[in-house]
Design an enzyme around this catalytic site. Structure first.
Site, mmCIF file in Angstrom:
data_model
loop_
_atom_site.group_PDB
_atom_site.id
_atom_site.type_symbol
_atom_site.label_atom_id
_atom_site.label_comp_id
_atom_site.label_asym_id
_atom_site.label_seq_id
_atom_site.Cartn_x
_atom_site.Cartn_y
_atom_site.Cartn_z
ATOM 1 N N GLU A 149 -4.799 -12.835 -13.160
ATOM 2 C CA GLU A 149 -3.688 -12.654 -12.227
ATOM 3 C C GLU A 149 -3.348 -13.939 -11.482
ATOM 4 O O GLU A 149 -2.436 -13.968 -10.667
ATOM 5 C CB GLU A 149 -3.936 -11.492 -11.257
ATOM 6 C CG GLU A 149 -5.342 -11.317 -10.783
ATOM 7 C CD GLU A 149 -5.546 -10.041 -9.951
ATOM 8 O OE1 GLU A 149 -4.621 -9.233 -9.797
ATOM 9 O OE2 GLU A 149 -6.656 -9.875 -9.443
ATOM 10 N N CYS A 174 -2.845 -4.120 -16.530
ATOM 11 C CA CYS A 174 -2.962 -3.033 -15.553
ATOM 12 C C CYS A 174 -2.002 -3.185 -14.388
ATOM 13 O O CYS A 174 -2.043 -2.420 -13.430
ATOM 14 C CB CYS A 174 -4.398 -2.918 -15.039
ATOM 15 S SG CYS A 174 -4.967 -4.406 -14.219
ATOM 16 N N HIS A 219 0.826 -1.204 0.000
ATOM 17 C CA HIS A 219 0.000 0.000 0.000
ATOM 18 C C HIS A 219 0.871 1.269 0.000
ATOM 19 O O HIS A 219 0.640 2.203 -0.771
ATOM 20 C CB HIS A 219 -0.828 -0.084 1.293
ATOM 21 C CG HIS A 219 -1.991 0.840 1.340
ATOM 22 N ND1 HIS A 219 -2.974 0.697 2.272
ATOM 23 C CD2 HIS A 219 -2.321 1.911 0.606
ATOM 24 C CE1 HIS A 219 -3.869 1.643 2.119
ATOM 25 N NE2 HIS A 219 -3.491 2.392 1.112
ATOM 26 N N ASP A 238 0.144 -9.540 -9.467
ATOM 27 C CA ASP A 238 -0.210 -10.825 -8.865
ATOM 28 C C ASP A 238 0.164 -11.997 -9.768
ATOM 29 O O ASP A 238 0.593 -13.039 -9.282
ATOM 30 C CB ASP A 238 -1.706 -10.856 -8.534
ATOM 31 C CG ASP A 238 -1.988 -10.183 -7.202
ATOM 32 O OD1 ASP A 238 -1.229 -10.451 -6.257
ATOM 33 O OD2 ASP A 238 -2.925 -9.378 -7.131
HETATM 34 C C1 PEP Z 1 -2.130 -6.678 -10.207
HETATM 35 O O1 PEP Z 1 -2.162 -7.642 -9.440
HETATM 36 O O2 PEP Z 1 -1.306 -6.563 -11.134
HETATM 37 C C2 PEP Z 1 -3.102 -5.596 -10.038
HETATM 38 C C3 PEP Z 1 -3.187 -4.626 -10.914
HETATM 39 O O3 PEP Z 1 -3.847 -5.602 -8.904
HETATM 40 P P1 PEP Z 1 -3.309 -5.138 -7.477
HETATM 41 O O4 PEP Z 1 -1.911 -4.615 -7.628
HETATM 42 O O5 PEP Z 1 -4.235 -4.104 -6.967
HETATM 43 O O6 PEP Z 1 -3.361 -6.411 -6.703
HETATM 44 MG MG MG Z 2 -3.909 -7.946 -8.171
#
Ligand code: PEP
Ligand code: MG
Length: 959
Positions: free
Chosen positions: A822, A893, A576, A846
């Protein structure tokens, strides 16, 4: 730790007198490369001030503080004089332990030598020793004592039985790094031993790193299985380090331990140190620059002897036994540092005056000139039982985890945690309650001021969450109860905070760790106001912040005008805090190890947030090269900024959409201003986290509508709630899991509460209804952590029902439902998902974590969790192939989408959309213009053919 090697010891030395012996000592230090020749004068000068004779035929010559500048490296040299030398104070010396110390490391050496003084025969044995090994063995016996201090105590814990208390103690020892999971498991399985008087003992030697003793007491006296439970000791045993402590527990049982269950931390430590309940006590802070070394210790002993009654002393913060203040070796053995508090105790009618006299002497400096101790600026140097961290070498890149891109060149500011000092008890509850109330009001005002400076965004949301925590009536009520039991406002408040924080940690361990950190954070704010201790003031000029670890709220508080970069000893890249650092555009390197804390305040540092490394005290050439890279980067950014509104296309016109990742809907307008063509990932869990309870339908509609309005017809890809793993939701506690990343998170968790999913989907659909002119608001909804089509179908059923139920005029008309890829199984099964979903968005953070089996938050390994690994790339290739075969689009993403080296590879693999942090949008668009689709395909092929991520990066860089 004094670890003597054979080459540090010289046997059979001869000297006509002490001067000749000292000359030899100076020469041996110099020959070993530890000191410059001028250190010799410091050794002689020190002897003129007072003798360094320690006892038992040992002297410990060391230089004056002024001569420390002539020390190259800290170390010791031992000279044995079998026939002895008469020292200038008339003592006979057989061994010289000559010390070269840059600061007060000699205190540790002294502490270890004091055990030698307890044994009268050692002097003779040292004189007669025939080998260096024998001398080393006689001098080097390490004194290991089990840890017991205020931090190892869990008092007033809300437990239902003795077992829960034992586990609370074990969990505390694990948090402090004293034990591993094996210990906790062993405590969970073993029977508790009954000590009597309602006290119990859980013990194990399994998984013990540092021997330690925890004590957990219940909130209210417990009776479980017909037995009274007033407290459970939890012992992490190693060797016989805990023997002294066990003896003290037994002595306490003999003298009556009844009050232990309701006592505060200071009282518990006092009783376990052997202080009786009837003793008079006083605290005095050590002010001497180099702690309680031999000379001031000698003075203290003399003052104590003059009082004519037994006086005991111990370190107030630790759990060590109280020792007689008349014993020089025992007083030195406390190893008291500047800033630490000594707790004196004595009994009888003259006790109060005697203690006053001793404390006055300590405050006056015990014969040395002293300065007051300022807790907000000074740090107590921890006792160095373990080897201190080696300083980082100058001008040499040191690796860490790349957490937020960018380059910074600036002096460092090493942030130390402030110390708070306050009385445990106070006689005036009404006044204490008034103080606490006004401190909370001031804390809220401070937060509001910070919030208005933050002007929206993640930062403001975290601050507003803190504000809500601060106004939590239960927290205040808990503190008020403490005050009415006689505690001071500070003690009662902190206990309320700690209890609440522990309860969070125990409920779900790591899932709620962040919430516990936030609680302590707001707690410290109020404590600071009560104790009038302000946080260390950073410099007015730009700096790189160096700290052990940093919580999200600390990141939120950073003054972005002055903080050029962030460097932490611990932490991972996708936590975070790191996401916040990226949102704020602060270059960051995390998890770089505790050696970064040895950086001198104000020393210059180059921080490379892209490569994940830092270079302390760079040479002029290295600095110039970094400055050039920084200038080039700024130039690139300026050019990219100018063309940010152009459609994102490759050089040959191939279209790839560039979107922004958001954690906060208020940032949507900013993303558009930066050239984003859509929001490619709205992490809606941050919206949920910013509220003290689940946001209701109307709140959610308002938040989503804000983003949709700002997007003015551009698509919004909203991800449904993705909590669990590293993102806990305070009001949705999840049972403790050993592997939260492999547990209840993402869609798995949401499907256990279908009503939450339904409200969220309904809010999204309603928020995205066409506007007043009938213009559609394109909405894409995606589900996180999907492992196969089963989970997708379960969520789709809820979605379809809502679409049927809500009249088309009131809901989104241009809407798609997709999944995030993911989990490797979803990529492998993409051909079975593709016919049913509307799109895929690949979460490479992930996907990399699960493919490479590396925790994305791992402080050490996460640096290896590189999304450019060929295994991850193959999964992306499979995903795109399956999607395109069914005419569906694919986005990326995860953080990989903004990696300059990865952009052409992803395009070459066929990805249709890249969603990156808003700040990166102009740069990624500019990067796309540098190559055509054919080049991108060639790069993708090259990357897929490699065996490791390093090979991929090398091959792409060489191209
Ligand atoms: C990811 O896992 O790449 C993703 C975009 O989700 P987060 O980083 O919020 O887990
Ligand atoms: Mg993720």
């Amino acid at each position: 730790m004094l670890t003597l090697r054979p080459e540090d010891i010289r046997l059979d030395c001869q000297a006509a007198d002490w001067r000749a012996a000292l000359e030899q000592a100076a020469e041996s230090l110099q020959q070993a490369g530890l000191t410059a020749p001028a250190y010799r004068d410091g050794l002689f000068q020190r002897e003129t001030q007072s003798s360094t004779y320690l006892g038992n035929a040992i002297a410990i010559p060391h230089g004056t503080p002024e001569s420390r500048e002539h020390v190259h490296v800290t170390g010791v040299r031992v000279l044995q004089f079998p026939s002895g030398v008469e020292w200038h104070d008339g003592q006979r010396v057989h061994v010289l332990v000559s010390i070269a110390a840059q600061s007060d490391e000699h205190l540790d050496i002294l502490r270890q030598l004091t055990h030698v003084l307890d044994d009268d025969s050692v002097g003779q044995r040292l004189a007669e020793a025939r080998s260096t090994a024998e001398v080393a063995a006689l001098l080097s016996k390490a004194v290991v004592e089990a840890r017991l201090d205020a931090e190892t105590l869990c008092l007033g814990f809300p437990a239902r039985d003795a077992r829960e208390l034992a586990l609370a103690g074990a969990a505390r020892l694990r948090q402090l790094g004293c034990v591993g999971n094996g210990f906790v498991a062993a405590v969970a399985e073993r029977e508790l031993a009954r000590l009597g008087q309602g006290l119990w003992l859980a013990t194990s030697g399994q998984g013990v790193e540092i021997p330690a003793l925890a004590l957990a007491t219940p909130e209210a006296e417990l009776v479980s299985g017909g037995e009274t439970v007033k407290g459970v000791f939890c012992l992490a045993a190693q060797g016989d380090a805990h023997r002294g402590l066990l003896e003290r527990i037994l002595a306490l049982l003999d003298s009556g331990a009844a009050e232990l269950s309701s006592a505060d931390a200071a009282t518990v430590l006092a009783r376990l140190a052997g202080e009786s309940a009837t003793a008079h006590t006083r605290l005095a802070r050590v002010l001497n620059a180099h702690g309680l070394h031999a000379r001031p210790a000698k003075q203290l002993v003399q003052v104590a002897r003059r009082q004519g009654i037994p006086i005991h002393v111990r370190l107030a913060e630790g759990g060590g036994a109280a020792v007689p203040t008349t014993s020089l070796t025992k007083v030195i053995n406390l190893g008291a540092r500047r800033g630490q508090q000594l707790a004196f105790s004595a009994e009888g009618e003259h006790a109060a005056e005697a203690l006053d006299a001793v404390c006055r002497a300590v405050a006056d400096g015990l014969g040395e000139q002293v300065m007051p101790f300022d807790e907000s600026r000074e740090r107590i140097v921890p006792q160095a039982d373990a080897a201190p961290a080696e300083p980082l070498p100058d001008n040499t890149p040191h690796p860490g985890v790349a957490a937020s891109p960018g380059l910074a060149i600036a002096p460092v500011f090493v942030l130390q945690t402030p110390r708070f000092d306050y009385p445990e008890r106070a006689a005036d509850p009404a006044e204490q309650q008034r103080r606490l109330q006004s401190a909370i009001v001031e804390g809220v005002a401070q937060l509001e001021a910070l919030e208005s400076e933050a002007r929206g965004g993640e930062v403001a949301q975290i601050l507003s969450m803190h504000e809500e925590m601060l106004q939590d009536p239960e927290l205040f009520e808990a503190a008020r109860e403490g005050i009415h039991e006689g505690r001071s406002a500070e003690a009662a408040w902190w206990e309320a905070i700690e209890t609440a924080a522990h309860a969070q940690e125990m409920l779900a361990d790591r899932l709620l760790a962040e919430r516990a950190a936030d609680l302590r954070d707001v707690g410290r704010r109020v404590l600071g106001i009560l104790c009038n201790v302000s946080l260390p003031e950073p410099p007015e000029t730009p700096y790189i912040l160096v700290t052990d670890d940093i919580g999200p709220s600390d990141v939120a508080r950073l003054d972005t005008r002055r903080v050029r970069g962030l460097l932490t000893a611990r932490g991972g890249a996708t936590a975070h805090s790191a996401i916040l650092a990226r949102a704020l555009g602060i270059p960051a390197v995390v998890g770089a190890g505790e050696r970064v804390l040895t950086l001198a305040d104000g020393s210059e540092l180059i921080l490379d947030g892209e490569r994940g490394r830092v270079t302390p005290a760079p040479s002029a050439e290295r600095r110039a090269a970094a400055e050039q890279r920084l200038a080039e980067r700024q130039q690139r950014e300026a050019e990219a900024w100018k063309t940010r509104f152009e459609e994102a296309r490759c050089r040959d016109g191939h279209r790839v959409e560039v979107a922004a990742n958001l954690g906060n809907t208020t940032h949507a307008a900013d993303a558009v201003e930066r050239g984003a063509e859509a929001v490619g990932l709205l992490r809606t869990e941050f919206l949920f986290m910013a509220h003290a309870q689940e946001p209701d339908l109307d709140t959610q509609i308002a938040e989503y509508r804000e983003a949709l309005d700002a997007l003015k017809g551009r698509p919004l890809v909203a991800r449904t709630l993705d909590v669990g793993g590293d993102k806990p939701l305070p009001y949705w506690p999840v049972p403790k899991e050993d592997n939260p990343f492999l547990g209840l998170r993402g869609i798995r968790l949401t499907l256990t509460r279908p009503e939450v999913l339904e409200t969220q989907l309904r809010a999204l659909l309603l928020a995205a209804a066409p506007d007043a002119e009938g213009t559609p608001r394109p909405l894409r909804i995606m589900l996180p952590m999907v492992k196969d089509v089963g989970e997708f179908r379960a969520a789709r059923a809820v979605f379809d029902r809502l679409v049927d139920e809500i009249p088309p005029t009131e809901r989104a008309t241009d809407v798609q439902l997709g999944v995030m890829i993911e989990v490797p199984s979803a990529a492998l099964l993409a051909p079975t998902l593709a016919p049913e979903v509307d799109f895929f968005s690949i979460g490479t953070n992930d996907l990399t974590q699960y493919t490479l089996a590396i925790d994305r938050d791992h402080p050490v390994l996460s640096a290896q969790a590189d999304g450019l690994h060929p295994a991850v790339l193959r999964l992306i290739e499979m995903t795109v192939a399956a999607a395109h075969a069914h005419g569906k689009w694919v986005g990326v993403c995860g953080e990989l989408a903004s990696d300059a080296l990865a952009v052409p590879v992803l395009v070459g693999l066929g990805v249709d959309e890249l969603s990156v942090s808003a700040r990166q949008v102009p740069l990624v668009k500019a990067r796309l213009r540098e190559f055509g689709l054919n080049e991108a395909r060639a790069q993708a092929e090259l990357a897929l053919g490699q065996a490791t991520s390093e090979a991929v990066r090398d091959a792409l860089e060489a191209r």
